[in-house]
Design an enzyme around this catalytic site. Structure first.
Site, mmCIF file in Angstrom:
data_model
loop_
_atom_site.group_PDB
_atom_site.id
_atom_site.type_symbol
_atom_site.label_atom_id
_atom_site.label_comp_id
_atom_site.label_asym_id
_atom_site.label_seq_id
_atom_site.Cartn_x
_atom_site.Cartn_y
_atom_site.Cartn_z
ATOM 1 N N ASP A 9 -10.706 17.333 19.374
ATOM 2 C CA ASP A 9 -9.429 16.627 19.302
ATOM 3 C C ASP A 9 -8.488 17.393 20.230
ATOM 4 O O ASP A 9 -7.941 18.427 19.841
ATOM 5 C CB ASP A 9 -8.898 16.605 17.867
ATOM 6 C CG ASP A 9 -7.587 15.856 17.756
ATOM 7 O OD1 ASP A 9 -7.424 14.828 18.437
ATOM 8 O OD2 ASP A 9 -6.717 16.303 16.980
ATOM 9 N N GLU A 70 -11.725 12.905 22.044
ATOM 10 C CA GLU A 70 -10.816 11.779 21.843
ATOM 11 C C GLU A 70 -10.302 11.299 23.195
ATOM 12 O O GLU A 70 -9.838 12.092 24.008
ATOM 13 C CB GLU A 70 -9.634 12.185 20.960
ATOM 14 C CG GLU A 70 -8.696 11.016 20.684
ATOM 15 C CD GLU A 70 -7.593 11.392 19.731
ATOM 16 O OE1 GLU A 70 -7.833 11.401 18.513
ATOM 17 O OE2 GLU A 70 -6.492 11.682 20.223
ATOM 18 N N ASP A 143 -5.773 18.421 12.995
ATOM 19 C CA ASP A 143 -6.540 18.429 14.247
ATOM 20 C C ASP A 143 -8.012 18.780 13.987
ATOM 21 O O ASP A 143 -8.907 18.253 14.643
ATOM 22 C CB ASP A 143 -5.958 19.458 15.235
ATOM 23 C CG ASP A 143 -4.471 19.305 15.397
ATOM 24 O OD1 ASP A 143 -4.041 18.536 16.270
ATOM 25 O OD2 ASP A 143 -3.732 19.947 14.623
#
Length: 178
Positions: A9, A70, A143
Site C-alpha cells: 500500500d 495499489e 496501511d
C-alpha cells in the site's frame, strides 16, 4: 498451488507491506505485516531510498512470488498523489529488478474482493482482513491492513486473470495463423 504475495500500500510517510500465502478458495495465512516509515521532513530523495531499502528487506526476508501494488488513482491533493505514485514506482522497480511479477489493483477492486463492496471503508476492510486471515485484531495502522488486503485480492483474482490472458493470447495466435 500455494502462492506467496507481498502486498504494498504505497505511501511516502507510511508504506504498508504485508505477505499472505495461500490458494484461492482455501484459508489464507498471513506471513508478515508492517509499515515502512520515512520522516515527513526528510528530503524526497532520502525518503525514496528509505522506501526502497524497506521493500528490499521485505523481498529478501519473505521471498514472494508476486507483488501486488495499489494502483494510484486521482485524488484531490496533488502532493499526496505524487508521493503515493513515487512510492508505488519504487515498489514496482524493486520487484521488477528481481524478476518478480507485479500486479496493480485499484482500491475499489481490493475492497470488492475482500468485503464484497467496492465502496467499503477502512474499518470494513480491516475487519474482513482480520476475519479472513484469522487474526486476533485488525493490523495497525490501516496501511498495514490495506497491504494484506492487496495480497488477498491478488491471490483470489490472479487465477481468473491468468485464464483470461491465456484465452486472449490463444485467440490472437489463432488469428495470425488463419
Amino acid at each position: 498451488m500455494r502462492v506467496r504475495v507481498l502486498g504494498v500500500d504505497p505511501g511516502l510517510t507510511r508504506c504498508g507491506v504485508g505477505v499472505v500465502e495461500g490458494v484461492a478458495g482455501r484459508p489464507l495465512t498471513m506471513i508478515g505485516v508492517g509499515v515502512v516509515r520515512t520522516p515527513a521532513d526528510a528530503d524526497l530523495g532520502h525518503r525514496l531510498v528509505a522506501v526502497e531499502q524497506g521493500i528490499e528487506r521485505w523481498l529478501d526476508e519473505y521471498g514472494p512470488e508476486y507483488v501486488a501494488v495499489e494502483r494510484v488513482f486521482s485524488q484531490h491533493n496533488v502532493r499526496t498523489v505524487m508521493g503515493t505514485a513515487q512510492a508505488s514506482a519504487v515498489a514496482i522497480l524493486c520487484a521488477s529488478r528481481r524478476g518478480i511479477p507485479v500486479a496493480l489493483h485499484t482500491p475499489s477492486e481490493v475492497k470488492a474482493a475482500v468485503t464484497g463492496s467496492g465502496r467499503a471503508d477502512k474499518a470494513q476492510v480491516g475487519a474482513m482482513v482480520t476475519r479472513l486471515l484469522r487474526l486476533a485484531a485488525p493490523p495497525k495502522p490501516a496501511d498495514a491492513a490495506d497491504a494484506l488486503a492487496l495480497a488477498i485480492c491478488h491471490i483470489w483474482r490472479a487465477p481468473a486473470q491468468n485464464r483470461l490472458q491465456q484465452a486472449v493470447a490463444l485467440h490472437a495466435s489463432k488469428g495470425r495463423t488463419a
